[in-house]
Design a protein around this motif. Sequence first.
Motif, PDB file in Angstrom:
ATOM      1  N   LEU A   1     -21.978   6.491 -27.282  1.00 46.14           N
ATOM      2  CA  LEU A   1     -21.819   6.404 -25.833  1.00 46.14           C
ATOM      3  C   LEU A   1     -22.062   7.733 -25.126  1.00 46.14           C
ATOM      4  N   LYS A   2     -22.319   8.790 -25.912  1.00 42.85           N
ATOM      5  CA  LYS A   2     -22.583  10.132 -25.390  1.00 42.85           C
ATOM      6  C   LYS A   2     -21.425  10.629 -24.531  1.00 42.85           C
ATOM      7  N   VAL A   3     -20.196  10.475 -25.068  1.00 41.76           N
ATOM      8  CA  VAL A   3     -19.006  10.975 -24.384  1.00 41.76           C
ATOM      9  C   VAL A   3     -18.319  12.004 -25.273  1.00 41.76           C
ATOM     10  N   ASN A   4     -17.524  12.883 -24.655  1.00 44.15           N
ATOM     11  CA  ASN A   4     -16.814  13.938 -25.374  1.00 44.15           C
ATOM     12  C   ASN A   4     -15.669  13.323 -26.186  1.00 44.15           C
ATOM     13  N   PRO A   5     -15.635  13.542 -27.514  1.00 40.20           N
ATOM     14  CA  PRO A   5     -14.577  12.933 -28.324  1.00 40.20           C
ATOM     15  C   PRO A   5     -13.237  13.657 -28.270  1.00 40.20           C
ATOM     16  N   VAL A   6     -13.191  14.867 -27.691  1.00 43.79           N
ATOM     17  CA  VAL A   6     -11.955  15.662 -27.711  1.00 43.79           C
ATOM     18  C   VAL A   6     -10.762  14.931 -27.088  1.00 43.79           C
ATOM     19  N   PRO A   7     -10.907  14.321 -25.877  1.00 46.61           N
ATOM     20  CA  PRO A   7      -9.761  13.572 -25.326  1.00 46.61           C
ATOM     21  C   PRO A   7      -9.295  12.450 -26.250  1.00 46.61           C
ATOM     22  N   TYR A   8     -10.228  11.818 -26.948  1.00 48.31           N
ATOM     23  CA  TYR A   8      -9.881  10.761 -27.895  1.00 48.31           C
ATOM     24  C   TYR A   8      -9.072  11.338 -29.056  1.00 48.31           C
ATOM     25  N   PHE A   9      -9.519  12.474 -29.572  1.00 47.86           N
ATOM     26  CA  PHE A   9      -8.815  13.100 -30.688  1.00 47.86           C
ATOM     27  C   PHE A   9      -7.408  13.528 -30.291  1.00 47.86           C
ATOM     28  N   ILE A  10      -7.267  14.102 -29.098  1.00 47.72           N
ATOM     29  CA  ILE A  10      -5.946  14.548 -28.642  1.00 47.72           C
ATOM     30  C   ILE A  10      -4.990  13.363 -28.522  1.00 47.72           C
ATOM     31  N   THR A  11      -5.454  12.264 -27.943  1.00 47.18           N
ATOM     32  CA  THR A  11      -4.580  11.087 -27.802  1.00 47.18           C
ATOM     33  C   THR A  11      -4.269  10.456 -29.157  1.00 47.18           C
ATOM     34  N   GLU A  12      -5.224  10.521 -30.083  1.00 48.15           N
ATOM     35  CA  GLU A  12      -4.989   9.959 -31.421  1.00 48.15           C
ATOM     36  C   GLU A  12      -4.005  10.802 -32.226  1.00 48.15           C
ATOM     37  N   ILE A  13      -4.056  12.126 -32.056  1.00 52.22           N
ATOM     38  CA  ILE A  13      -3.073  13.007 -32.700  1.00 52.22           C
ATOM     39  C   ILE A  13      -1.667  12.594 -32.275  1.00 52.22           C
ATOM     40  N   MET A  14      -1.490  12.448 -30.959  1.00 54.60           N
ATOM     41  CA  MET A  14      -0.168  12.088 -30.433  1.00 54.60           C
ATOM     42  C   MET A  14       0.250  10.701 -30.898  1.00 54.60           C
ATOM     43  N   ALA A  15      -0.689   9.763 -30.901  1.00 48.03           N
ATOM     44  CA  ALA A  15      -0.371   8.395 -31.325  1.00 48.03           C
ATOM     45  C   ALA A  15       0.038   8.350 -32.791  1.00 48.03           C
ATOM     46  N   SER A  16      -0.585   9.197 -33.619  1.00 48.76           N
ATOM     47  CA  SER A  16      -0.256   9.190 -35.049  1.00 48.76           C
ATOM     48  C   SER A  16       1.171   9.659 -35.286  1.00 48.76           C
TER      49      SER A  16
ATOM     50  N   LEU B   1      -8.976   8.012 -41.354  1.00 49.71           N
ATOM     51  CA  LEU B   1      -9.651   6.731 -41.161  1.00 49.71           C
ATOM     52  C   LEU B   1     -10.207   6.600 -39.748  1.00 49.71           C
ATOM     53  N   VAL B   2      -9.383   6.940 -38.758  1.00 52.61           N
ATOM     54  CA  VAL B   2      -9.747   6.732 -37.360  1.00 52.61           C
ATOM     55  C   VAL B   2     -10.725   7.801 -36.850  1.00 52.61           C
ATOM     56  N   GLY B   3     -10.594   9.045 -37.357  1.00 56.19           N
ATOM     57  CA  GLY B   3     -11.442  10.143 -36.877  1.00 56.19           C
ATOM     58  C   GLY B   3     -12.933   9.868 -36.961  1.00 56.19           C
ATOM     59  N   PRO B   4     -13.457   9.479 -38.132  1.00 47.32           N
ATOM     60  CA  PRO B   4     -14.896   9.192 -38.222  1.00 47.32           C
ATOM     61  C   PRO B   4     -15.348   8.047 -37.313  1.00 47.32           C
ATOM     62  N   MET B   5     -14.503   7.023 -37.142  1.00 46.50           N
ATOM     63  CA  MET B   5     -14.827   5.924 -36.233  1.00 46.50           C
ATOM     64  C   MET B   5     -14.968   6.439 -34.809  1.00 46.50           C
TER      65      MET B   5
ATOM     66  N   VAL C   1      -3.625  19.195 -37.496  1.00 47.11           N
ATOM     67  CA  VAL C   1      -4.531  20.174 -38.114  1.00 47.11           C
ATOM     68  C   VAL C   1      -5.770  19.480 -38.685  1.00 47.11           C
ATOM     69  N   VAL C   2      -5.553  18.369 -39.364  1.00 41.99           N
ATOM     70  CA  VAL C   2      -6.661  17.662 -40.011  1.00 41.99           C
ATOM     71  C   VAL C   2      -7.658  17.143 -38.980  1.00 41.99           C
ATOM     72  N   LEU C   3      -7.164  16.487 -37.934  1.00 42.46           N
ATOM     73  CA  LEU C   3      -8.077  15.910 -36.950  1.00 42.46           C
ATOM     74  C   LEU C   3      -8.770  16.986 -36.119  1.00 42.46           C
ATOM     75  N   SER C   4      -8.066  18.076 -35.819  1.00 46.81           N
ATOM     76  CA  SER C   4      -8.708  19.168 -35.075  1.00 46.81           C
ATOM     77  C   SER C   4      -9.786  19.836 -35.917  1.00 46.81           C
ATOM     78  N   ASP C   5      -9.572  19.908 -37.241  1.00 47.80           N
ATOM     79  CA  ASP C   5     -10.600  20.469 -38.127  1.00 47.80           C
ATOM     80  C   ASP C   5     -11.815  19.548 -38.221  1.00 47.80           C
ATOM     81  N   ILE C   6     -11.591  18.240 -38.247  1.00 47.68           N
ATOM     82  CA  ILE C   6     -12.710  17.277 -38.235  1.00 47.68           C
ATOM     83  C   ILE C   6     -13.514  17.460 -36.950  1.00 47.68           C
ATOM     84  N   SER C   7     -12.804  17.616 -35.840  1.00 44.88           N
ATOM     85  CA  SER C   7     -13.460  17.802 -34.544  1.00 44.88           C
ATOM     86  C   SER C   7     -14.292  19.083 -34.533  1.00 44.88           C
TER      87      SER C   7
END
Length: 424
Positions: free
Chosen positions: A129-144, A117-121, A380-386
């Motif tokens: 905003l033309k920013v790198n989403p990787v830091p967002y994905f890493i923090t979201e993995i940990m938060a999940s 749900l959160v990944g596509p958002m 694994v799922v969020l890193s594959d989306i990335s």
Amino acid sequence: MDVSQITSLAIFLIALAVIISEKVHRAVVALVGAALIMMLGLVPFDEALVHIDFNTLGVLFGMMLFISVVKMSGLFEYLAVTCAHIAKGQPWMIMMLFVLLTAVLSAFLDNVTTVLLVGPMTLNICKMLKVNPVPYFITEIMASNIGGTATLIGDPPNIMIGSAAGYTFADFIAIDAPAVVIILAVILVLFYFLYGRKMTVDVRDVNEVLQLRATDYIKDKRLMAISVGMIALVVAGFMLHGALGWESCVIALGAAGLILLISRAPIDEALANVEWTTLLFFAGLFIIVGAMTATGVIDMLATWLVSVTGGDVFLTMLVLVFGSAVVSAFLDNIPFVATMIPILTSMQAAGMDVTPLWWAVSLGACLGGNGSLIGASANVVLSDISRKNGYTITFAQYFKVGFPIMLLTVVIAAIYLVFRFPPA
């Protein structure tokens, strides 16, 4: 150790090394490893199928298909623009908002469902905003993984422990949730110093995003209304699946089938967005880990974790919280917890008070998933989306951030357990 145990452990370690090297796609590594397990006779084909957690695969497939249909409505673009407006276009505020949202959702949904749900958002707002989403994905993995630790239904190990020990939803809220709140507060501060204060965004991009109207991104109002209603049903289904007697995969697959039926969305298009490589990776990994379970490697490891403390409950609690975390960073925590349950129940039958040990395994196994990129399904799922969207998160890139933070969260959990269950 006998030959079968050494062989199964060697195949796992070699597979892990190749995955870390990233020279070969992890799905291929997992499938080759699984094939070797069966060809060498460590686990026959029929038994290998038993070790595959089809409930997990069903949740993965069902929710991928479900989210694929929801995406067609424009809901994620709508939410991305809305979040950008709430955060006034500031990248750190957006990260903090998504971390908290991911943690809260993960407490009441399967972690995989949450990141789907959160990944596509996240992708949509980062592109705007033309920013790198990787830091967002890493923090979201940990938060999940942290958020999923808080409740009975947030992570599979908690469901297993609750069933074996007779703990209720309220028990997990009373014991695990306070630790999660403390950990979340600490990692938000850590994320600010690690990522937040370094984030910059062009003022023109911020102004451009703030001028967008969220309603303009709705592609199909009817499908969006159906999607919102179905998401509410999915949340309720995951919260009540134990009382209903339904496996979580039944909820996920049922939701996918129902939304396809009601929305009349093209199934070919929906299936094209399913992360098939993720499903194959998990199927292979389940067989590799299953071989270590079948040959007794995991049982030996779990027994050793308890025996090194000489039966002292307080020391065993500390060993288990750290041992469970380190093991769960590289192994699926489901078979590990499944192995620990009979050990703890036998200790309880012998007259020991194992209450602190149940919570040590719960906190350690769930938080340990943050230790590596293969530590939990959500990772694994969020890193594959990335990766699929052009932003590769390497094993090493995640590990150098994830493993130290995982250790920090486990130290906090251990301190919390010491205060909650002090030595006699």
